[in-house]
Design an enzyme around this catalytic site. Structure first.
Site, short mmCIF file in Angstrom:
data_model
loop_
_atom_site.label_atom_id
_atom_site.label_comp_id
_atom_site.label_asym_id
_atom_site.label_seq_id
_atom_site.Cartn_x
_atom_site.Cartn_y
_atom_site.Cartn_z
N HIS A 159 3.49 -23.44 -23.29
CA HIS A 159 2.37 -23.21 -22.49
C HIS A 159 2.54 -23.11 -21.08
O HIS A 159 1.40 -22.57 -20.23
CB HIS A 159 1.57 -24.72 -22.56
CG HIS A 159 0.86 -24.89 -24.02
ND1 HIS A 159 -0.39 -25.13 -24.09
CD2 HIS A 159 1.69 -25.16 -25.03
CE1 HIS A 159 -0.75 -25.25 -25.39
NE2 HIS A 159 0.55 -25.36 -26.04
N ASP B 254 1.29 -20.83 -12.58
CA ASP B 254 0.53 -21.70 -13.62
C ASP B 254 0.69 -20.68 -14.90
O ASP B 254 0.45 -19.81 -14.85
CB ASP B 254 -0.91 -22.04 -13.20
CG ASP B 254 -1.24 -23.22 -13.65
OD1 ASP B 254 -0.88 -23.71 -14.94
OD2 ASP B 254 -2.04 -24.12 -12.97
P1 ADP Z 1 -2.13 -28.51 -16.41
O1 ADP Z 1 -1.85 -28.21 -17.85
O2 ADP Z 1 -0.91 -28.11 -15.76
O3 ADP Z 1 -2.62 -30.09 -15.99
P2 ADP Z 1 -4.75 -27.10 -16.70
O4 ADP Z 1 -5.57 -26.56 -15.63
O5 ADP Z 1 -4.33 -25.99 -17.67
O6 ADP Z 1 -3.39 -27.55 -15.86
O7 ADP Z 1 -5.25 -28.43 -17.26
C1 ADP Z 1 -5.70 -29.67 -16.82
C2 ADP Z 1 -6.66 -30.18 -17.79
O8 ADP Z 1 -6.82 -31.73 -17.23
C3 ADP Z 1 -7.99 -29.67 -17.55
O9 ADP Z 1 -8.67 -29.65 -18.94
C4 ADP Z 1 -8.86 -30.80 -16.71
O10 ADP Z 1 -10.00 -30.76 -16.95
C5 ADP Z 1 -8.06 -31.94 -16.99
N1 ADP Z 1 -7.99 -32.68 -15.71
C6 ADP Z 1 -7.84 -32.57 -14.34
N2 ADP Z 1 -8.06 -33.41 -13.39
C7 ADP Z 1 -8.35 -34.43 -14.38
C8 ADP Z 1 -8.92 -35.75 -14.06
N3 ADP Z 1 -8.95 -36.38 -12.95
N4 ADP Z 1 -9.75 -36.46 -14.86
C9 ADP Z 1 -9.72 -35.78 -16.23
N5 ADP Z 1 -9.29 -34.64 -16.71
C10 ADP Z 1 -8.91 -34.09 -15.84
C1 G6P Z 2 1.14 -29.28 -18.60
C2 G6P Z 2 2.19 -29.09 -19.85
C3 G6P Z 2 1.80 -30.22 -21.04
C4 G6P Z 2 1.63 -31.40 -20.47
C5 G6P Z 2 0.78 -31.44 -19.29
C6 G6P Z 2 0.43 -32.84 -18.53
O1 G6P Z 2 0.22 -28.94 -19.14
O2 G6P Z 2 2.31 -27.55 -20.28
O3 G6P Z 2 2.79 -29.89 -21.95
O4 G6P Z 2 1.44 -32.39 -21.46
O5 G6P Z 2 0.86 -30.68 -18.11
O6 G6P Z 2 1.81 -33.31 -18.25
P1 G6P Z 2 2.47 -34.88 -18.79
O7 G6P Z 2 3.79 -34.65 -17.85
O8 G6P Z 2 1.60 -35.61 -18.20
O9 G6P Z 2 2.63 -34.63 -20.41
#
Ligand code: ADP
Ligand code: G6P
Length: 498
Positions: A162, A370
């Protein structure tokens, strides 16, 4: 032990063992994009999800989640520290994100990584029925495909990363680079977010392991491992439906009032991570306030920053710096009852997030690097009236697909300010034209299209797609058309295996 024909393996399960404010244990949706993408995909599918439930100590027994069986893998306090916080999130995570923070190397972390990957492989081998499809996810589990192939050669194994896969000059820093590559090559198909990542991987395999490799196929012993780009997505229809609900629209109107009825609302939603470019964005915003390009009563910034990996030193430092900067900006530019930045660190449910997306005239998604960034896609899906400006970093995987966004280089402060100004001042016609094109793209390229294209490539015959449930999918969900091998594939296969 009940077995499944489809097994998903990810470090995290879709639900997370967390503490309620009163200290009691409660289950909530796990953070991050991986769970956001895969949870709606598997819903009502007779599959098993192998993963960790977020705590330390013995593995809890979990009920099925939306019809998907949960199979928990335990992490001890030491595994949590050395595998999750250490090798996964203080070695691989920074290295794979352009080393925007310094990756750290400790031999003890590598031992834990091997140990935990072995445990995941064994747990998966137990729950996979003969000939099952196993889909291993992300950087925490790069050794699992190889370990699993040794335990269960009958399985069809996919691996999907990912996060970005770095260029050779960065990956070569890893003391255990050969083992990590070999682990991934245990899969039949290795998927990445972008073609550049597949290219980096092929180059590394050729250089480090001296195997015949093209950007599509790699010859390993007597097998051919396929590689390719499969940009992950979201459940576009679900987010659009949520954003269209009358209660969500009403909530968005209320939020706007609560924000003081500003002319424009800028929103950012991030996990609190140094890859997300939060500090650079705050700096750009603060300079626009200082020059009067942006005025507090007129415009507000809502910054949602959900704390993440909180015991890792780099994340603690980041949080302190962000909170100091938010305090400084509010102190300098805010007024009583009118802060310049509304700063929120809480988790929100999907409806509340959809309301936030609806209220945002400009969505600022400006990571330094990202793999994809699903927040950007969620915002586009939620803009059911075809309005709203997306300010997007060129360094998010999403930018390759959503090229109609206002694209910026977040390392360039002046460029970032200019991009923000342009998004705030864009004409409604320009905004609508761009948003319409982006929404049309996401309607086609949603999470089910992603899974179909991946499983078809894994299978080459097409039958695997049928293992996903069609019960809550869109009209195309039942599609079973196999992807025929192109002449280019055949030539590459001959070259790779020859
Ligand atoms: P990452 O995987 O690095 O966290 P992404 O943008 O791909 O970044 O995904 C983040 C996910 O987490 C999204 O589906 C978003 O809606 C969710 N998210 C981010 N902040 C919050 C929050 N404060 N509460 C609930 N969901 C959240
Ligand atoms: C990114 C990574 C995921 C991970 C998520 C949240 O999306 O690609 O594998 O689960 O961040 O991070 P965390 O350390 O809380 O699992």
């Amino acid at each position: 032990m009940r077995q499944s024909s489809l097994v998903l393996v990810a470090n995290r399960l879709p639900i997370d063992d967390s503490q309620a404010p009163d200290g009691a244990c409660e289950w909530r949706r796990s953070p991050g994009g991986l769970v956001s993408a895969l949870h709606p995909l598997l819903r009502h599918t007779p599959a098993t999800w192998v993963g960790w439930a977020g705590g330390t100590g013995p593995a809890p027994t979990l009920p099925d989640v939306d019809g998907v069986r949960m199979h928990t893998v335990a992490l001890s306090a030491e595994d949590f520290r050395d595998h999750y916080e250490g090798f996964a999130n203080a070695t691989l995570w920074p290295l794979y994100h352009d080393a925007v923070e310094q990756p750290q190397h400790h031999r003890r972390w590598w031992e834990a990584y091997q140990r935990v990957n072995q445990r995941f492989a064994e747990a998966t081998a137990q729950v996979a029925e003969p000939g099952a499809v196993v889909w291993v996810q992300d950087y925490h589990l790069q050794l699992v495909p190889g370990l699993l192939r040794t335990l269960r050669p009958d399985l069809r194994i996919g691996f999907f990363l990912h996060v970005p896969f770095p260029p050779p000059e960065l990956f070569m820093q890893l003391p255990r680079r050969a083992e990590l590559l070999r682990g991934m090559l245990g899969a039949d198909l290795v998927g990445f977010q972008r073609a550049q990542a597949a290219h980096n991987f092929a180059q590394l395999v050729a250089k480090v392991l001296e195997l015949p490799a093209t950007d599509r196929r790699i010859g390993v012993d007597d097998r051919v491992v396929r590689i390719g780009a499969f940009p992950v997505s979201i459940d576009t229809a679900e987010m659009a439906a949520l954003a269209s609900r009358p209660d969500v629209a009403a909530r968005a109107r209320r939020l706007r009032q609560d924000l003081g009825d500003p002319r424009q609302v800028i929103l950012s939603v991030d996990r609190m991570d140094y890859t997300k470019g939060i500090e650079q964005r705050l700096k750009a915003y603060s300079e626009l306030l200082a020059t009067g390009d942006v005025k507090v009563r007129d415009t507000v910034l809502v910054q949602v920053a959900m704390p993440s990996r909180e015991r890792v030193g780099q994340y603690q430092i980041l949080r302190e710096r962000i909170e100091r900067e938010v305090g400084r900006i509010n102190g300098e530019f805010g007024r009583v009852g009118e802060p310049a930045i509304h700063y929120l660190t809480q988790p929100f449910d999907r409806a509340e997030l959809a309301a936030l997306y609806r209220v945002a005239d400009v969505m600022a998604v400006t990571p330094l690097r990202d793999g994809m960034n699903l927040v950007a896609k969620e915002y586009v899906a939620a803009r059911v009236d075809d309005d709203g400006a997306l300010l997007l970093s060129e360094f998010a995987g999403t930018a390759a697909e959503l090229s109609q966004a206002y694209l910026v280089n977040p390392h360039d402060l002046e460029g970032l300010k200019q991009g923000l100004r342009a998004a705030l001042r864009a004409s409604p016609e320009d905004v609508t034209q761009r948003m319409r094109a982006m929404r049309a793209h996401l309607q086609q390229h949603d999470i089910r299209a992603w899974a179909r294209s991946y499983l078809r490539a894994l299978d080459e015959g097409g039958a695997l797609v049928s293992r996903l449930s069609s019960t809550d999918g869109g009209p195309e969900d039942g599609a079973r058309v196999p992807r025929p091998a192109s002449p280019a594939d055949t030539a590459a296969a001959q070259q790779a295996s020859g």
